[in-house]
Design a protein around this motif. Structure first.
Motif, PDB file in Angstrom:
ATOM      1  N   GLY A  55       0.823  -1.222   0.121  1.00 18.19           N
ATOM      2  CA  GLY A  55       0.025   0.081   0.057  1.00 18.19           C
ATOM      3  C   GLY A  55       0.862   1.378  -0.126  1.00 18.19           C
ATOM      4  N   SER A  56       2.126   1.065   0.548  1.00 17.95           N
ATOM      5  CA  SER A  56       2.902   2.436   0.497  1.00 17.95           C
ATOM      6  C   SER A  56       3.641   2.595  -0.821  1.00 17.95           C
ATOM      7  N   GLY A  57       3.654   1.780  -1.909  1.00 20.41           N
ATOM      8  CA  GLY A  57       4.132   1.778  -3.150  1.00 20.41           C
ATOM      9  C   GLY A  57       5.730   1.049  -3.065  1.00 20.41           C
ATOM     10  N   GLU A  58       5.924   0.363  -1.785  1.00 18.21           N
ATOM     11  CA  GLU A  58       7.122  -0.401  -1.750  1.00 18.21           C
ATOM     12  C   GLU A  58       7.002  -1.657  -2.346  1.00 18.21           C
ATOM     13  N   ARG A  59       7.900  -2.209  -3.230  1.00 15.24           N
ATOM     14  CA  ARG A  59       7.959  -3.418  -4.091  1.00 15.24           C
ATOM     15  C   ARG A  59       8.672  -4.658  -3.000  1.00 15.24           C
ATOM     16  N   VAL A  60       8.112  -5.670  -2.921  1.00 16.24           N
ATOM     17  CA  VAL A  60       8.661  -6.652  -2.240  1.00 16.24           C
ATOM     18  C   VAL A  60       8.842  -7.819  -3.239  1.00 16.24           C
ATOM     19  N   SER A  61      10.129  -8.488  -3.192  1.00 13.03           N
ATOM     20  CA  SER A  61      10.234  -9.695  -4.065  1.00 13.03           C
ATOM     21  C   SER A  61       9.970 -10.899  -3.349  1.00 13.03           C
ATOM     22  N   VAL A  62       9.268 -11.785  -4.310  1.00 14.93           N
ATOM     23  CA  VAL A  62       8.537 -13.097  -3.335  1.00 14.93           C
ATOM     24  C   VAL A  62       9.097 -14.157  -3.977  1.00 14.93           C
ATOM     25  N   SER A  63       9.744 -15.128  -3.516  1.00  7.75           N
ATOM     26  CA  SER A  63      10.370 -16.271  -4.242  1.00  7.75           C
ATOM     27  C   SER A  63       9.972 -17.724  -3.962  1.00  7.75           C
ATOM     28  N   THR A  64       9.476 -17.904  -2.569  1.00  5.91           N
ATOM     29  CA  THR A  64       9.007 -19.232  -2.373  1.00  5.91           C
ATOM     30  C   THR A  64       7.679 -19.270  -1.534  1.00  5.91           C
ATOM     31  N   ALA A  65       7.197 -18.129  -1.355  1.00  6.13           N
ATOM     32  CA  ALA A  65       5.914 -17.861  -0.376  1.00  6.13           C
ATOM     33  C   ALA A  65       4.678 -18.577  -1.063  1.00  6.13           C
ATOM     34  N   ASP A  66       3.755 -18.797  -0.618  1.00  7.59           N
ATOM     35  CA  ASP A  66       2.273 -19.103  -1.095  1.00  7.59           C
ATOM     36  C   ASP A  66       1.682 -17.661  -1.578  1.00  7.59           C
ATOM     37  N   VAL A  67       1.331 -17.372  -2.500  1.00  8.76           N
ATOM     38  CA  VAL A  67       0.466 -16.436  -2.961  1.00  8.76           C
ATOM     39  C   VAL A  67      -0.804 -16.539  -3.499  1.00  8.76           C
ATOM     40  N   GLY A  68      -1.931 -15.783  -2.658  1.00  9.73           N
ATOM     41  CA  GLY A  68      -3.179 -16.099  -3.120  1.00  9.73           C
ATOM     42  C   GLY A  68      -3.775 -14.818  -3.836  1.00  9.73           C
TER      43      GLY A  68
END
Length: 308
Positions: free
Chosen positions: A280-293
């Motif tokens: 929500g703040s505009g920050e980008r997070v890199s996701v590699s192994t988590a579950d994404v719904g």
């Protein structure tokens, strides 16, 4: 096989027991074992084509310990699902290097392509009139969704063998004729509710085995090339994954193995196959192994599904 604990486990256990530090040789030895057939050899290529990677396939009508990503259990009953695993000899640096994250997506694309080929062969049509690329989409990193519901899952596991060649074991569970009241989650679906006419279970299973094998071979052989050819193959895969993505542009919830959940918008699949999520703040997070719904509400059960 009629039943096995897990086709992924079975292949890994069998291959690990064979001698040698070259995965290609172990797959050839596997092809000499009773009951193993249709092992692809690397010299089966056309003029100017890259060598085909050796692969073996194990199919079970039922698995007693059917596994998915993040230690999930995949629902299965005999005659209702396509349950299979492929063992593919790949260069070790492809399996363990910085581009390894693309392998599950390559398998996911192969499952989508093989399913489309199978449905075309049996003359099936989408019950809502959607094209294949509209209905069959990939949820990052490799789940196959159909009209917004999970149709198939992919589990890729590495079997290190030697410094040059190792094995990728890729398992697939695809719901074919699972009845609505047996679907394991609210977001699950079954092929019979979206496409018709379908062949009987055995015919559909066998055709899927052939078609998906062809596509897995094609996808991974391209990635296993060297130099400019490999770079082009990864760029091509990246583009196709983005085009078929069910995740990009949607609100998502990231559920990591450890740490708090994160809500945001999936905005990009990076060059290393990670998913970039903007909070929500505009920050980008890199996701590699988590579950994404994916967060939008699912269609009401039955609104895009028809009993056949």
């Amino acid at each position: 096989m009629e039943s096995v604990d897990s086709t992924n486990t079975y292949l890994a256990r069998t291959l690990a027991a064979l001698p040698g530090d070259d995965a290609r040789e172990r797959l050839r030895q596997l092809g000499l074992e009773p009951g193993w057939q249709s092992l692809q050899e690397p010299n089966q290529v056309g003029v100017g084509a890259p060598p085909v990677l050796p692969l073996a396939l194990a199919i079970a009508d039922q698995q007693t310990r059917c596994r998915g990503r993040l230690d999930r259990v995949w629902y299965n009953q005999s005659g209702q699902s396509f349950l299979a695993s492929w063992a593919v000899a790949v260069p070790t640096d492809l399996l363990t290097g910085p581009t390894a994250g693309w392998l599950p997506m390559a398998v996911g694309m192969a499952v989508a392509g093989g399913l489309e080929q199978t449905l075309t062969a049996c003359g099936a049509r989408n019950l809502t009139g959607k094209r294949f690329d509209q209905a069959l989409r990939l949820k990052w990193p490799n789940d196959l969704f159909c009209s917004g519901r999970k149709l198939a899952g992919v589990l890729c596991e590495a079997l290190p063998v030697g410094p040059q060649w190792s094995v990728l074991v890729a398992g697939v569970g695809l719901n074919l004729f699972v009845p609505a009241d047996s679907l394991p989650t609210a977001e699950s679906t079954s092929l019979q509710y979206h496409y018709w006419p379908l062949s009987g279970y055995e015919s559909l299973r066998n055709q899927l085995a052939v078609s998906v094998s062809e596509h897995i071979s094609r996808e991974l052989t391209a990635l296993a090339q060297s130099g400019d050819e490999a770079q082009q193959a990864f760029c091509d895969l990246h583009e196709r994954v983005v085009e078929r993505s069910w995740t990009l542009g949607k609100p998502v919830e990231v559920r990591p193995v450890a740490g708090p959940n994160l809500k945001g918008t999936a905005v990009q699949i990076a060059a290393d196959a990670t998913l970039l999520v903007e909070d929500g703040s505009g920050e980008r997070v890199s996701v590699s192994t988590a579950d994404v719904g994916v967060l939008p509400s699912l269609p009401t059960q039955g609104s895009d599904m028809k009993q056949t």
